[in-house]
Design an enzyme around this catalytic site. Structure first.
Site, PDB file in Angstrom:
ATOM      1  N   GLU A   1     -29.912 -51.117 -19.806  1.00 56.09           N
ATOM      2  CA  GLU A   1     -30.807 -49.963 -19.666  1.00 56.09           C
ATOM      3  C   GLU A   1     -31.618 -50.067 -18.371  1.00 56.09           C
ATOM      4  OE1 GLU A   1     -31.075 -47.140 -20.769  1.00 56.09           O
ATOM      5  OE2 GLU A   1     -33.138 -46.512 -20.407  1.00 56.09           O
TER       6      GLU A   1
ATOM      7  N   TRP B   1     -25.964 -26.999 -12.221  1.00 55.14           N
ATOM      8  CA  TRP B   1     -25.561 -28.395 -12.055  1.00 55.14           C
ATOM      9  C   TRP B   1     -24.064 -28.317 -11.830  1.00 55.14           C
ATOM     10  CZ3 TRP B   1     -22.377 -31.868 -14.815  1.00 55.14           C
ATOM     11  CH2 TRP B   1     -22.555 -33.224 -14.475  1.00 55.14           C
TER      12      TRP B   1
ATOM     13  N   ASN C   1     -23.099 -21.470 -18.556  1.00 55.32           N
ATOM     14  CA  ASN C   1     -23.267 -22.917 -18.722  1.00 55.32           C
ATOM     15  C   ASN C   1     -22.052 -23.427 -19.483  1.00 55.32           C
ATOM     16  OD1 ASN C   1     -24.314 -25.532 -19.112  1.00 55.32           O
ATOM     17  ND2 ASN C   1     -25.197 -24.929 -21.082  1.00 55.32           N
ATOM     18  N   GLY C   2     -21.426 -24.490 -18.968  1.00 50.41           N
ATOM     19  CA  GLY C   2     -20.243 -25.031 -19.647  1.00 50.41           C
ATOM     20  C   GLY C   2     -19.062 -25.036 -18.705  1.00 50.41           C
TER      21      GLY C   2
ATOM     22  N   GLU D   1     -30.423 -44.656 -11.432  1.00 49.83           N
ATOM     23  CA  GLU D   1     -30.772 -43.235 -11.491  1.00 49.83           C
ATOM     24  C   GLU D   1     -31.972 -42.886 -10.636  1.00 49.83           C
ATOM     25  OE1 GLU D   1     -30.540 -41.309 -15.707  1.00 49.83           O
ATOM     26  OE2 GLU D   1     -31.547 -43.230 -15.841  1.00 49.83           O
TER      27      GLU D   1
ATOM     28  N   LYS E   1     -30.437 -33.337 -17.214  1.00 52.17           N
ATOM     29  CA  LYS E   1     -31.058 -33.917 -18.409  1.00 52.17           C
ATOM     30  C   LYS E   1     -30.153 -33.801 -19.627  1.00 52.17           C
ATOM     31  CE  LYS E   1     -34.570 -35.661 -20.636  1.00 52.17           C
ATOM     32  NZ  LYS E   1     -34.708 -37.120 -20.449  1.00 52.17           N
TER      33      LYS E   1
ATOM     34  N   ARG F   1     -32.564 -29.235 -16.562  1.00 54.76           N
ATOM     35  CA  ARG F   1     -31.157 -29.152 -16.987  1.00 54.76           C
ATOM     36  C   ARG F   1     -30.183 -29.151 -15.817  1.00 54.76           C
ATOM     37  NH1 ARG F   1     -30.175 -27.412 -22.154  1.00 54.76           N
ATOM     38  NH2 ARG F   1     -28.182 -26.573 -21.480  1.00 54.76           N
TER      39      ARG F   1
ATOM     40  N   HIS G   1     -19.086 -66.516 -14.668  1.00 56.39           N
ATOM     41  CA  HIS G   1     -17.686 -66.124 -14.862  1.00 56.39           C
ATOM     42  C   HIS G   1     -17.244 -65.086 -13.831  1.00 56.39           C
ATOM     43  CE1 HIS G   1     -17.275 -68.489 -18.471  1.00 56.39           C
ATOM     44  NE2 HIS G   1     -18.377 -67.942 -18.960  1.00 56.39           N
TER      45      HIS G   1
ATOM     46  N   LYS H   1     -31.721 -47.383 -15.240  1.00 51.28           N
ATOM     47  CA  LYS H   1     -32.954 -46.776 -14.695  1.00 51.28           C
ATOM     48  C   LYS H   1     -33.028 -46.976 -13.184  1.00 51.28           C
ATOM     49  CE  LYS H   1     -33.655 -44.776 -17.346  1.00 51.28           C
ATOM     50  NZ  LYS H   1     -33.212 -44.558 -18.660  1.00 51.28           N
TER      51      LYS H   1
ATOM     52  N   CYS I   1     -26.392 -26.787 -16.595  1.00 50.36           N
ATOM     53  CA  CYS I   1     -26.993 -25.553 -16.091  1.00 50.36           C
ATOM     54  C   CYS I   1     -27.953 -24.995 -17.135  1.00 50.36           C
ATOM     55  CB  CYS I   1     -25.915 -24.514 -15.852  1.00 50.36           C
ATOM     56  SG  CYS I   1     -24.602 -25.134 -14.802  1.00 50.36           S
TER      57      CYS I   1
HETATM   58  C1  F6R Z   1     -30.452 -42.016 -18.683  1.00 47.16           C
HETATM   59  C2  F6R Z   1     -30.195 -40.712 -19.217  1.00 47.16           C
HETATM   60  C3  F6R Z   1     -28.827 -40.395 -19.722  1.00 47.16           C
HETATM   61  C4  F6R Z   1     -28.933 -39.922 -21.178  1.00 47.16           C
HETATM   62  C5  F6R Z   1     -27.565 -39.471 -21.697  1.00 47.16           C
HETATM   63  C6  F6R Z   1     -27.612 -39.054 -23.141  1.00 47.16           C
HETATM   64  O1  F6R Z   1     -31.752 -42.130 -18.226  1.00 47.16           O
HETATM   65  O2  F6R Z   1     -31.060 -39.889 -19.286  1.00 47.16           O
HETATM   66  O3  F6R Z   1     -27.990 -41.492 -19.622  1.00 47.16           O
HETATM   67  O4  F6R Z   1     -29.450 -40.960 -21.935  1.00 47.16           O
HETATM   68  O5  F6R Z   1     -27.089 -38.410 -20.915  1.00 47.16           O
HETATM   69  O6  F6R Z   1     -28.460 -37.961 -23.344  1.00 47.16           O
HETATM   70  P1  F6R Z   1     -28.925 -37.559 -24.802  1.00 47.16           P
HETATM   71  O7  F6R Z   1     -29.738 -38.681 -25.334  1.00 47.16           O
HETATM   72  O8  F6R Z   1     -29.726 -36.302 -24.599  1.00 47.16           O
HETATM   73  O9  F6R Z   1     -27.695 -37.328 -25.611  1.00 47.16           O
END
Ligand code: F6R
Length: 586
Positions: free
Chosen positions: A463, A74, A100-101, A470, A581, A27, A486, A467, A2
């Site tokens: 990775e 969020w 937030n939290g 997401e 984010k 956020r 396997h 992507k 949030c």
């Molecule tokens: C993937 C993504 C998340 C962040 C993860 C860590 O695209 O954005 O998996 O990588 O939440 O976030 P940070 O790097 O801000 O600790």
């Protein structure tokens, strides 16, 4: 997570709050609301959707008054509904809060408050805060005491901002971010500098466990026991006010395109700190890298580079798992935390565990004003500017760049890569986006995508799958190529797409064999390589580079593929559903 914001000053609050919330929407973005205190009354408007949508239906900016709070949510506790959207008023309506939290003991607090007549309108944990504040305020008519007694009753990790009917603004911070902006027209309280960056670059970062009261006595800081606290004013970089996507359709596309430049600049303004972290690596008995999601994948690439080329063993730890393995860390350990935001709760917890066991903590982080930097002995900045798109893109290649630069400083056997050359190759790769867009058109209907990579390409396969999940909402899995036989091969049929990360290096022939095994089961194969093969249904060409450098190039077409697949599916690539984010809850 949030975002929370508050404003008290001599200009209309609602439009400042709405603007700030738009800036912080990365956020959390499932519902939005603001509350304004005016003429001894608090009015709340809120609704489900993004800021612009709620603004259109609820006329948020029509609220009149110079003191207010705002929130983008969020969801953690309670579904995405208008009732659960913040702000939450107390049941008698003289206090409203944004939070937030997570409040861990909210059920207990709720029952206690209900037993003395307070009612609850939402399913959230947050509403316990407004009613708790009201309970104390009714008795004392004192905002500071109301805040102190409320934080004493709360268990969990939180930051919140409250407005009281008399026009006082108050806030508290406990293991969640909060920053105060000193504007020309008034005070801001926000989760992120972006909430007010265009109005002031003068900020104060309250310590963890502080209360802020802004009212007739100006701006005051107290610890949770009520003792006054003093702070220096910090000037923040103007570049964080510069979060615009320019001519790009989305922040995510802009940030993918930023990479040829951002990856070169990574860490360059913190070379001393980089040396200090390398010094810690040299002198520590055990070394760990920790992070979540994409940042963890950068740690996995680094493990490979440091071990193979730097002859140093660094153990990557997924931050959310660290609490189950506290024995990892001791006085002879160094823990390097990787985080774009510097606020991820899992990363912060790992850092606290490590510190409590006497380990040295350093970090590689984008937001240099974050909690992680405050908890680190040394920090190197990604220096890649704000990353607004929820899916990490440029922060990943900047993390890699810094880790490679550190490895080159540590080991005489590992030459500093020619980043200018990699940058040029990245530009070439990005230039093939029309072909990638075509492939995305076909891929959008896939139900499953597997990404194969061996050796240094395996973390990139992980990775890549992240992507695709997401951004394109397609089930995707990253696998070490050799593991296919396997088990996962059982799932491969003509409905499946397999992406092989297959540059012409030591892994090439083995991965080509995997591609044959896949093709024999009629799945479609997308090859990412400098070398063409008949086995590929689609070949995405990347320039040839030395083996350790290919992660920088092979991730770019995948980022673009996931981005364009999201566009094809009418999904918003900047704000994928259910995500946030900066994940500041455990
Ligand atoms: C993937 C993504 C998340 C962040 C993860 C860590 O695209 O954005 O998996 O990588 O939440 O976030 P940070 O790097 O801000 O600790």
């Amino acid at each position: 997570m949030c975002s929370i914001i508050g404003y008290l000053g001599n200009t209309a609050a609602s439009h400042l709050l709405v603007k700030g919330l738009k800036r912080m929407e990365y956020r959390g973005y499932d519902s939005v609301g603001i509350a304004i205190s005016n003429n001894d009354k608090i009015e709340v408007r809120k609704g489900v959707g993004k800021v612009a949508e709620v603004e259109a239906t609820q006329s948020l900016q029509a609220l009149d008054g110079h003191v207010g709070i705002g929130h983008t949510r969020w969801a953690t506790h309670g579904e995405v509904t208008s009732k659960n959207a913040h702000p939450h008023k107390s049941s008698t309506g003289q206090v409203a809060i944004v939070h937030n939290g997570i409040i861990d003991n909210y059920v207990e607090l709720r029952q206690k408050l209900q037993s003395v007549g307070y009612t609850f309108m939402s399913e959230t944990d947050s509403e316990a805060i407004s009613n708790m504040l009201q309970l104390v305020y009714d008795r004392t008519k004192d905002v500071k005491v109301s805040m102190m007694e409320t934080v004493a009753a709360l268990k969990g990790e939180y930051s919140f901002v409250a407005i009281f009917e008399d026009g006082t603004l108050a806030a508290a911070r406990f293991h969640e971010p909060l920053v105060i902006g000193l504007g020309k027209t008034g005070y801001f309280v926000s989760s992120d500098v972006l909430g007010f960056a265009e109005h002031t670059d003068e900020v104060i970062y309250p310590d963890n466990g502080e209360i802020i009261v802004i009212g007739s006595n100006g701006l005051q800081f107290f610890d949770f026991s009520g003792n006054p606290m003093r702070h220096h004013i910090t000037k923040v970089s103007k570049e964080f006010a510069d979060a615009y996507k320019g001519d790009y359709a989305h922040f995510t596309l802009k940030e993918i395109n930023d990479q040829p430049e951002s990856m070169v600049k990574a860490g360059e303004n913190h070379l001393n700190e980089m040396d200090k972290i390398v010094g810690l690596l040299r002198t520590s008995k055990t070394a760990y890298l920790t992070g979540s999601g994409t940042s963890y994948h950068a740690a996995l690439v680094a493990k490979h580079i440091f071990l193979k080329y730097g002859k140093l063993r660094i153990e990557p730890i997924i931050s959310s798992e660290s609490r189950f393995y506290p024995d990892y860390f001791d006085e002879q350990s160094v823990v390097i935390a990787l985080s774009q935001s510097g606020e991820s709760a899992d990363v912060m917890e790992t850092v606290r565990i490590a510190r409590s066991r006497g380990s040295k903590v350093a970090s590689i982080v984008n937001i240099m004003t974050s909690s992680l930097v405050q908890e680190s002995l040394h920090s190197v900045g990604l220096n890649c500017g704000p990353e607004i798109g929820v899916a990490a893109t440029k922060s990943f290649t900047s993390q890699l760049s810094i880790l490679y630069k550190m490895c080159a400083r540590l080991s005489t056997d590992f030459n500093l890569p020619d980043f200018a050359e990699i940058s040029g190759h990245m530009v070439e790769t990005i230039a093939s986006q029309r072909q990638i867009q075509e492939i995305a058109r076909e891929l959008k209907n896939a139900s499953d995508i597997y990404v194969l990579g061996r050796g240094i390409h395996y973390p990139i396969a992980l990775e890549a799958a992240l992507k695709i999940k997401e951004l394109a909402y397609i089930h995707a899995e990253g696998l070490p190529g050799g593991e296919l036989k396997h088990g996962p091969l059982a799932l491969v049929d003509s409905n499946v797409y397999v992406i092989v990360l297959n540059p012409s290096d030591s892994t090439h022939l083995d991965t080509l064999s995997s591609a044959h095994e896949i093709k024999a089961r009629k799945a479609k194969v997308i090859g990412i390589s400098d070398k063409q093969s008949d086995i590929y249904d689609h070949w995405i060409r990347i320039p040839h580079v030395a083996e350790p450098l290919s992660p920088f190039l092979e991730i770019v077409p995948i980022q673009l593929l996931a981005y364009f697949a999201a566009i094809e599916k009418d999904a918003d690539p900047d704000y994928p559903r259910n995500l946030a984010k900066s994940v500041t809850v455990k």
